[in-house]
Design a protein around this motif. Sequence first.
Motif, PDB file in Angstrom:
ATOM      1  N   GLY A   1       0.858  -1.186   0.000  1.00  0.00           N
ATOM      2  CA  GLY A   1       0.000   0.000   0.000  1.00  0.00           C
ATOM      3  C   GLY A   1       0.888   1.228   0.000  1.00  0.00           C
ATOM      4  O   GLY A   1       2.114   1.122   0.044  1.00  0.00           O
ATOM      5  N   GLU A   2       0.275   2.394  -0.062  1.00  0.00           N
ATOM      6  CA  GLU A   2       1.058   3.626   0.052  1.00  0.00           C
ATOM      7  C   GLU A   2       1.703   3.674   1.435  1.00  0.00           C
ATOM      8  O   GLU A   2       1.257   3.004   2.371  1.00  0.00           O
ATOM      9  CB  GLU A   2       0.164   4.854  -0.162  1.00  0.00           C
ATOM     10  CG  GLU A   2      -0.222   5.081  -1.602  1.00  0.00           C
ATOM     11  CD  GLU A   2       0.940   5.438  -2.526  1.00  0.00           C
ATOM     12  OE1 GLU A   2       2.014   5.862  -2.049  1.00  0.00           O
ATOM     13  OE2 GLU A   2       0.770   5.296  -3.748  1.00  0.00           O
ATOM     14  N   TRP A   3       2.731   4.488   1.571  1.00  0.00           N
ATOM     15  CA  TRP A   3       3.505   4.546   2.813  1.00  0.00           C
ATOM     16  C   TRP A   3       2.604   4.818   4.005  1.00  0.00           C
ATOM     17  O   TRP A   3       2.660   4.119   5.014  1.00  0.00           O
ATOM     18  CB  TRP A   3       4.597   5.618   2.692  1.00  0.00           C
ATOM     19  CG  TRP A   3       5.558   5.626   3.824  1.00  0.00           C
ATOM     20  CD1 TRP A   3       6.719   4.910   3.916  1.00  0.00           C
ATOM     21  CD2 TRP A   3       5.449   6.382   5.034  1.00  0.00           C
ATOM     22  NE1 TRP A   3       7.333   5.172   5.113  1.00  0.00           N
ATOM     23  CE2 TRP A   3       6.576   6.073   5.821  1.00  0.00           C
ATOM     24  CE3 TRP A   3       4.524   7.280   5.535  1.00  0.00           C
ATOM     25  CZ2 TRP A   3       6.797   6.636   7.072  1.00  0.00           C
ATOM     26  CZ3 TRP A   3       4.739   7.835   6.788  1.00  0.00           C
ATOM     27  CH2 TRP A   3       5.872   7.512   7.540  1.00  0.00           C
ATOM     28  N   TYR A   4       1.749   5.823   3.910  1.00  0.00           N
ATOM     29  CA  TYR A   4       0.891   6.196   5.046  1.00  0.00           C
ATOM     30  C   TYR A   4      -0.068   5.063   5.430  1.00  0.00           C
ATOM     31  O   TYR A   4      -0.389   4.891   6.604  1.00  0.00           O
ATOM     32  CB  TYR A   4       0.120   7.492   4.767  1.00  0.00           C
ATOM     33  CG  TYR A   4      -0.970   7.372   3.728  1.00  0.00           C
ATOM     34  CD1 TYR A   4      -2.280   7.068   4.098  1.00  0.00           C
ATOM     35  CD2 TYR A   4      -0.699   7.554   2.375  1.00  0.00           C
ATOM     36  CE1 TYR A   4      -3.284   6.952   3.150  1.00  0.00           C
ATOM     37  CE2 TYR A   4      -1.697   7.447   1.422  1.00  0.00           C
ATOM     38  CZ  TYR A   4      -2.980   7.140   1.811  1.00  0.00           C
ATOM     39  OH  TYR A   4      -3.965   7.013   0.877  1.00  0.00           O
ATOM     40  N   GLU A   5      -0.536   4.288   4.440  1.00  0.00           N
ATOM     41  CA  GLU A   5      -1.439   3.177   4.734  1.00  0.00           C
ATOM     42  C   GLU A   5      -0.725   2.081   5.532  1.00  0.00           C
ATOM     43  O   GLU A   5      -1.287   1.504   6.458  1.00  0.00           O
ATOM     44  CB  GLU A   5      -1.996   2.587   3.433  1.00  0.00           C
ATOM     45  CG  GLU A   5      -2.874   3.560   2.673  1.00  0.00           C
ATOM     46  CD  GLU A   5      -3.212   3.086   1.274  1.00  0.00           C
ATOM     47  OE1 GLU A   5      -4.368   3.284   0.875  1.00  0.00           O
ATOM     48  OE2 GLU A   5      -2.329   2.526   0.581  1.00  0.00           O
ATOM     49  N   GLN A   6       0.520   1.822   5.160  1.00  0.00           N
ATOM     50  CA  GLN A   6       1.296   0.813   5.870  1.00  0.00           C
ATOM     51  C   GLN A   6       1.637   1.274   7.283  1.00  0.00           C
ATOM     52  O   GLN A   6       1.587   0.490   8.235  1.00  0.00           O
ATOM     53  CB  GLN A   6       2.570   0.486   5.083  1.00  0.00           C
ATOM     54  CG  GLN A   6       2.275  -0.188   3.751  1.00  0.00           C
ATOM     55  CD  GLN A   6       3.515  -0.683   3.082  1.00  0.00           C
ATOM     56  OE1 GLN A   6       4.330  -1.364   3.694  1.00  0.00           O
ATOM     57  NE2 GLN A   6       3.683  -0.340   1.802  1.00  0.00           N
TER      58      GLN A   6
END
Length: 149
Positions: free
Chosen positions: A93-98
């Motif tokens: 996922g995108e960085w913020y999602e992870q």
Amino acid sequence: MKRFLVLTLAGLCIFTGCEKVEEEKKGLYKEGTYEGSYVDTYGGEQNLATAKLVINADGEIESLYLDTEYQGSTKKTLGDDYNMKKYQPDAAGEWYEQVEKLEKAIVENQGTDFITLDEENKTDAVSGCTIVVDALLGATNDALEKAKN
């Protein structure tokens, strides 16, 4: 008289036992908001990873906010514009999602002890988090250290 003494001792044992259980239920941390930081050297750059930790009245981790500086902004502020999925299509996922998954797992586990890192400073302890997390853990542990009783 013996009966009175036995009943008194039994009551005392029950009372102190209950007190001990209450003490064990209390969290490990002091109530408040704590910040931590750690220098992230991923990719040969030096960016500051930060943690903001909220401890509730029971001494438990209530919330955690993690972020990392990046090119005059932060990775969370950039959101989708950080473009992790564009340059790493296999990313979970995108960085913020992870990072949100990492935050949630740390709150659920009330600390970072459950996390082990591999040789690439990644962990398989958090489903859906495939990014390098050593600096984020360093920042979290810095905040947790400040919050300890």
